[in-house]
Motif scaffolding. Structure first.
Motif, PDB file in Angstrom:
ATOM      1  N   LEU A 141      43.242  12.478 -17.079  1.00 17.99           N
ATOM      2  CA  LEU A 141      43.402  11.537 -18.050  1.00 17.99           C
ATOM      3  C   LEU A 141      41.933  11.121 -18.779  1.00 17.99           C
ATOM      4  O   LEU A 141      41.564  11.296 -19.788  1.00 17.99           O
ATOM      5  N   ILE A 142      41.229  10.462 -17.387  1.00 17.30           N
ATOM      6  CA  ILE A 142      39.812  10.099 -17.995  1.00 17.30           C
ATOM      7  C   ILE A 142      38.953  11.149 -18.302  1.00 17.30           C
ATOM      8  O   ILE A 142      38.149  11.043 -19.423  1.00 17.30           O
ATOM      9  N   LYS A 193      34.714  10.783 -26.102  1.00 18.71           N
ATOM     10  CA  LYS A 193      33.668   9.666 -25.866  1.00 18.71           C
ATOM     11  C   LYS A 193      33.436   9.230 -24.646  1.00 18.71           C
ATOM     12  O   LYS A 193      34.451   9.001 -23.896  1.00 18.71           O
ATOM     13  N   PRO A 194      32.109   9.002 -24.051  1.00 18.90           N
ATOM     14  CA  PRO A 194      31.903   8.401 -22.696  1.00 18.90           C
ATOM     15  C   PRO A 194      32.944   7.083 -22.493  1.00 18.90           C
ATOM     16  O   PRO A 194      32.836   6.329 -23.567  1.00 18.90           O
ATOM     17  N   GLN A 240      37.375   2.726 -16.821  1.00 18.52           N
ATOM     18  CA  GLN A 240      38.409   3.535 -16.481  1.00 18.52           C
ATOM     19  C   GLN A 240      39.040   3.386 -15.630  1.00 18.52           C
ATOM     20  O   GLN A 240      40.529   3.586 -15.748  1.00 18.52           O
ATOM     21  N   GLN A 241      39.085   2.247 -14.724  1.00 26.53           N
ATOM     22  CA  GLN A 241      40.042   1.625 -13.947  1.00 26.53           C
ATOM     23  C   GLN A 241      41.031   1.066 -14.654  1.00 26.53           C
ATOM     24  O   GLN A 241      42.245   1.011 -14.358  1.00 26.53           O
ATOM     25  N   PRO A 300      39.861  -1.837 -27.498  1.00 33.51           N
ATOM     26  CA  PRO A 300      40.406  -1.178 -28.748  1.00 33.51           C
ATOM     27  C   PRO A 300      39.887   0.331 -29.050  1.00 33.51           C
ATOM     28  O   PRO A 300      40.615   0.962 -29.608  1.00 33.51           O
ATOM     29  N   TYR A 301      38.804   0.573 -28.460  1.00 37.90           N
ATOM     30  CA  TYR A 301      38.314   1.988 -28.813  1.00 37.90           C
ATOM     31  C   TYR A 301      39.238   3.085 -28.170  1.00 37.90           C
ATOM     32  O   TYR A 301      39.025   4.202 -28.374  1.00 37.90           O
ATOM     33  N   VAL A 302      40.091   2.724 -27.413  1.00 41.41           N
ATOM     34  CA  VAL A 302      41.022   3.839 -26.561  1.00 41.41           C
ATOM     35  C   VAL A 302      41.995   4.267 -27.600  1.00 41.41           C
ATOM     36  O   VAL A 302      42.396   5.388 -27.570  1.00 41.41           O
ATOM     37  N   LYS A 303      42.513   3.461 -28.467  1.00 36.50           N
ATOM     38  CA  LYS A 303      43.394   3.961 -29.885  1.00 36.50           C
ATOM     39  C   LYS A 303      42.606   4.843 -30.454  1.00 36.50           C
ATOM     40  O   LYS A 303      43.273   5.991 -30.783  1.00 36.50           O
TER      41      LYS A 303
END
Length: 190
Positions: A5-6, A13-14, A20-21, A119-122
């Protein structure tokens, strides 16, 4: 499996190591046996799935009671009934494991909580989901205007990994042919 997933998210995007955890902890690993339903029709889709290993199919029963497979999704793809998940509407389709599958799952509530923290994960998930949707449409459109034999040959060319992993009845339903017709098509190709 959580590292898959990561790795998939980092293709866009990095992601900082500490984040990550947080992402990994938000998802739960589940195993589904072939034929098991992950998201039933007639209910609101409440989970987003990330396929670590396996194939899921989005399907529906038609008015005759026959299963119609709309899409197959495989390793490293997200899957949900998007309009139902986003709009809290009852889904006509269901999601089923087309073969034994290992899937990371997150509920909508937990996903929204993750978006609050990061928020950037969205943006990452939305971008990947949009690309997957466009790929699914492009793949389905490739079959339009072809007879059943040509559709089967295209399927073998474009989705050979799925062809090896799922039941022939699911492939027949996806291609819009009966299992008997698919059996004849396969025999003629040998």
């Amino acid at each position: 499996m959580q590292q898959q997933l990561i790795a998939r998210l980092q293709q866009v995007k990095p992601i900082p190591v500490e984040d990550q955890q947080i992402i990994i902890n938000a998802f739960e690993l589940k195993h589904f046996k072939e034929g098991e339903t992950l998201s039933p029709s007639g209910q609101v889709a409440r989970n987003l799935f990330f396929i670590c290993d396996g194939v899921l199919r989005v399907m529906e029963r038609n008015e005759k009671g026959n299963e119609v497979t709309y899409f197959f999704l495989k390793d490293n793809q997200f899957c949900t009934i998007l309009y139902s998940f986003n709009n809290n509407m009852v889904a006509e389709e269901s999601i089923q494991a087309a073969c034994n599958s290992d899937v990371l799952t997150i509920s909508k509530n937990n996903l929204l909580a993750l978006y609050q923290k990061l928020p950037y994960v969205k943006e990452l998930i939305d971008q990947i989901s949009q690309q997957t949707l466009m790929d699914k449409i492009k793949t389905r459109n490739a079959y339009l205007g072809h007879d059943s034999s040509e559709r089967y040959q295209l399927f073998l060319e474009r989705q050979p990994d799925i062809a090896r992993r799922v039941q022939l009845t699911d492939i027949a339903s996806y291609l819009g042919v009966t299992p008997q017709s698919l059996s004849r098509l396969r025999k003629n190709l040998r």
